[in-house]
Design a protein around this motif. Structure first.
Motif, mmCIF file in Angstrom:
data_model
loop_
_atom_site.group_PDB
_atom_site.id
_atom_site.type_symbol
_atom_site.label_atom_id
_atom_site.label_comp_id
_atom_site.label_asym_id
_atom_site.label_seq_id
_atom_site.Cartn_x
_atom_site.Cartn_y
_atom_site.Cartn_z
ATOM 1 N N ALA A 33 -5.281 -41.587 7.331
ATOM 2 C CA ALA A 33 -4.737 -42.591 8.139
ATOM 3 C C ALA A 33 -4.949 -42.300 9.665
ATOM 4 C CB ALA A 33 -3.383 -42.841 7.837
ATOM 5 N N LEU A 34 -5.321 -40.938 10.027
ATOM 6 C CA LEU A 34 -5.344 -40.766 11.470
ATOM 7 C C LEU A 34 -6.852 -40.689 11.877
ATOM 8 C CD1 LEU A 34 -3.294 -37.554 11.534
ATOM 9 C CD2 LEU A 34 -2.651 -39.662 12.439
ATOM 10 N N GLY A 35 -7.738 -41.034 10.865
ATOM 11 C CA GLY A 35 -9.133 -41.334 11.569
ATOM 12 C C GLY A 35 -9.963 -39.982 11.284
ATOM 13 N N ASN A 36 -9.167 -38.876 10.901
ATOM 14 C CA ASN A 36 -10.028 -37.756 10.491
ATOM 15 C C ASN A 36 -10.908 -38.184 9.079
ATOM 16 O OD1 ASN A 36 -8.832 -36.482 12.296
ATOM 17 N ND2 ASN A 36 -7.080 -35.856 11.093
ATOM 18 N N VAL A 37 -12.217 -37.531 9.035
ATOM 19 C CA VAL A 37 -13.146 -37.818 8.049
ATOM 20 C C VAL A 37 -13.530 -36.406 7.564
ATOM 21 C CG1 VAL A 37 -15.716 -38.593 7.674
ATOM 22 C CG2 VAL A 37 -14.197 -39.804 9.546
ATOM 23 N N TYR A 38 -13.468 -36.539 5.986
ATOM 24 C CA TYR A 38 -13.663 -35.553 5.413
ATOM 25 C C TYR A 38 -15.121 -35.278 4.566
ATOM 26 C CZ TYR A 38 -8.900 -34.903 6.272
ATOM 27 O OH TYR A 38 -7.792 -34.779 6.941
ATOM 28 N N PHE A 39 -15.749 -33.988 4.686
ATOM 29 C CA PHE A 39 -17.108 -34.037 4.035
ATOM 30 C C PHE A 39 -17.311 -32.920 3.089
ATOM 31 C CE2 PHE A 39 -17.803 -35.923 8.185
ATOM 32 C CZ PHE A 39 -18.760 -36.964 7.817
#
Length: 129
Positions: A33-39
């Motif tokens: 929800a905070l805009g952090n992107v996970y890879f």
């Protein structure tokens, strides 16, 4: 300044090199929800999948929600979008507020005047006898 800042400053978000590395060498797993992107991509020395996050804004680990934290640290292989909805009594996570205007300051803190409440006399020191 925006381009130079994104090239050289790693402490205020991901650099261009990190973003390019992530898009080429990793698979985008999700976004919070905070805009952090996970890879996820590649393997670690013990054979597990390597996982990382690209922060949306400053690099602050307290901005990673608990669900994604468990996924990042291989506690679970289930991504948060596969989890059931949060309970109604659960609060939204807060970032680390230390050093900001919203930081907690007790009544005796120097920043709040440094005056503590008077002792009430209800304390009795422990004695071994």
């Amino acid at each position: 300044m925006g381009l130079l800042k994104s090239i050289f400053t790693w402490w205020d978000g991901a650099t261009i090199g990190t973003r390019l590395f992530s898009s080429r060498n990793g698979t985008r797993v999700g976004e919070d929800a905070l805009g952090n992107v996970y890879f996820e991509g590649g393997t670690t020395t013990d054979g597990r999948k390597r996982r990382w996050v690209i922060y949306n804004g400053s690099n602050d680990a307290s901005r990673v929600p608990a669900e994604w934290h468990t996924w990042l640290h291989h506690t679970t292989d289930i991504t948060p979008d596969q989890l059931p909805a949060p309970r109604t009594w659960q609060k939204q996570p807060l970032p680390n507020l230390t050093g900001t205007e919203a930081a907690y300051l007790p009544s005796g803190a120097m920043e709040r005047g440094g005056v503590r409440a008077a002792a009430t006399g209800d304390y009795e020191a422990w004695s071994p006898n």
